[in-house]
Design an enzyme around this catalytic site. Structure first.
Site, PDB file in Angstrom:
ATOM      1  N   ASP A   1     -71.476 -15.166  -9.685  1.00 37.31           N
ATOM      2  CA  ASP A   1     -71.274 -14.284 -10.841  1.00 37.31           C
ATOM      3  C   ASP A   1     -71.481 -14.993 -12.178  1.00 37.31           C
ATOM      4  O   ASP A   1     -71.418 -14.355 -13.230  1.00 37.31           O
ATOM      5  CB  ASP A   1     -69.911 -13.590 -10.804  1.00 37.31           C
ATOM      6  CG  ASP A   1     -68.734 -14.546 -10.762  1.00 37.31           C
ATOM      7  OD1 ASP A   1     -68.936 -15.769 -10.873  1.00 37.31           O
ATOM      8  OD2 ASP A   1     -67.590 -14.066 -10.599  1.00 37.31           O
TER       9      ASP A   1
ATOM     10  N   SER B   1     -64.620 -18.853  -6.239  1.00 39.20           N
ATOM     11  CA  SER B   1     -65.532 -18.846  -7.372  1.00 39.20           C
ATOM     12  C   SER B   1     -66.144 -20.226  -7.636  1.00 39.20           C
ATOM     13  O   SER B   1     -66.824 -20.774  -6.778  1.00 39.20           O
ATOM     14  CB  SER B   1     -64.796 -18.318  -8.611  1.00 39.20           C
ATOM     15  OG  SER B   1     -65.686 -18.071  -9.665  1.00 39.20           O
TER      16      SER B   1
END
Length: 439
Positions: free
Chosen positions: A237, A98
């Site tokens: 995201d 991430s």
């Protein structure tokens, strides 16, 4: 348990390695078999150098235990979610850490409908990781598919189709998953795109760029007199926007804009949105003045999505830039969200700055305190520190204090919001001392 807030994550060759990732693949294959799911999994990765190694490891674990693997290359986490939700498969895997730098990597696992696994499923998979399981006599296949990602980009272009001609965008992809697809999609809709941090050398992902570090993006927006600056994180995201005047918008700002837009069009069912314990109290109060409720859940985009589904709501998010439009996504998709925002801005001549004039946010300060794994893992059982924090909160009624262990790193995260940044810093110093005094 090996799973944290958002999948499995660790430092490469230290807290995560090929053997562990292989065993995760093995355990996921066992889970798929137990639940009679299709023995086919879609796998992608972000741009970090260890991605090939860990893809090979998880693909080997899955195929050794009878599950076919379709590899789609460098893609975003939400693209994996989308592809799984539109295909008959057993699930999906994203190799990513991430927003962390390249020294980290990890595994995010998706259900067969494209949502991240719930706690019960994670516990089940975790129980198989160190188990002695007999490999399948019939091995799974491993194939590469470069067509699947185009299904996603075609969907974006059709679902969020708008005219971006005469609009200049500075796009920062954090040298991560969206480095290629995002500029391509924006250009296909007519935008003039200025790319920064859209390289792919494997070691520069999230390195002083992207959604967590927007200073350079802001400078480029002002230098080029661009209409918007767009920042993604390494796996695509999280989203942050920079307005033409240099104003930085985080997830709370974007959630407020979307809530107001949906309310004005009578689309905000129950007049309620979802935030987390990290959402600013000012956001909650500002929404309330507009007749909109904010309900909170624990940190993590999957918790936001879970609450949206449970309450049958349409929009939620986190200050970090995770935004979920539940009608459209099974996870938080930063590229989709950005296109959606640009579409409603262009189609409705929406004045974001005007909308945000009625949003007040309290000054907030965040600090991450490195701790031992023991302190992190035993945090929730430490009644002494809980009682001290309760007393600190009672003594400071005008502040809001959130202290929690990181779900992915050996850290305790401190968040304080209150009347002034100076008072916040003083409180954080007191909390830091309490943490460092833990034996």
């Amino acid at each position: 348990m090996i799973f944290g807030t958002d999948g499995i994550r660790g430092i490469v060759d230290k807290s995560i390695n090929s053997k562990l990732v292989y065993n995760v693949g093995k355990a996921y294959a066992k889970y798929i078999d137990n639940h009679n799911l299709k023995k086919l999994v879609i796998v992608g990765k972000d741009t970090r150098t260890s991605g090939d190694t860990y893809f090979s490891a998880i693909a080997a674990g899955l195929s050794d235990y009878g599950v076919d693997v379709v590899y789609v290359g460098v893609v975003s986490t939400p693209m994996i979610s989308f592809l799984v939700s539109k295909t008959v498969v057993g699930g999906g895997v994203m190799i990513t850490a991430s927003h962390n730098d390249y020294s980290y990597n990890g595994v995010k696992i998706f259900s067969n409908i494209g949502t991240k696994l719930g706690k019960t499923d994670e516990i089940e998979i975790d129980s198989y990781i160190n188990s002695r399981l007999r490999p399948s006599k019939t091995k799974g296949t491993i194939t590469f598919d470069n067509i699947m990602p185009t299904v996603y980009t075609d969907y974006l272009k059709s679902e969020c189709k708008c005219n971006l001609e005469n609009i200049t965008l500075v796009v920062d992809c954090a040298n991560g998953s969206n480095y290629n697809v995002a500029p391509h999609v924006f250009k296909s809709l007519g935008a003039n795109v200025i790319k920064i941090s859209c390289d792919n050398d494997g070691a520069n992902i999230n390195n002083n760029c992207g959604a967590n570090h927007v200073e350079n993006l802001k400078a480029e927006v002002l230098r080029h007199k661009a209409d918007y600056g767009i920042a993604f994180d390494g796996d695509g995201d999280r989203l942050r926007l920079i307005l033409k005047n240099g104003t930085i918008l985080d997830g709370d700002d974007l959630l407020y804009v979307l809530a107001m837009y949906f309310k004005q069009r009578n689309k905000l069912n129950s007049l309620t949105v979802v935030g987390t314990i990290m959402s600013n109290m000012g956001l909650e109060q500002s929404l309330k003045k507009q007749g909109i409720n904010l309900i909170r859940c624990n940190v993590g985009d999957k918790n936001v999505i879970g609450m949206l589904g449970k309450k049958r709501l349409i929009v939620g998010g986190e200050p970090s830039g995770h935004i979920c439009l539940y009608e459209h996504n099974t996870t938080c998709d930063a590229l989709f969200n950005c296109l959606y925002l640009l579409k409603i801005i262009v189609d409705n001549n929406l004045d974001i700055s005007g909308l945000l004039k009625d949003l007040y946010k309290y000054p907030s300060t965040i600090k991450n305190i490195p701790v031992s794994q023991h302190v992190r893992t035993s945090w929730d059982k430490n009644e002494n520190i809980k009682n001290q924090l309760k007393r600190l909160q009672i003594d400071n009624p005008n502040a809001r204090i959130v202290v929690r262990p990181s779900g992915t790193e050996p850290m305790i995260r401190i968040y304080v919001e209150g009347p002034s940044e100076f008072e916040n810093i003083l409180l954080i110093q007191k909390i830091e001392k309490l943490i460092l005094d833990i034996k």
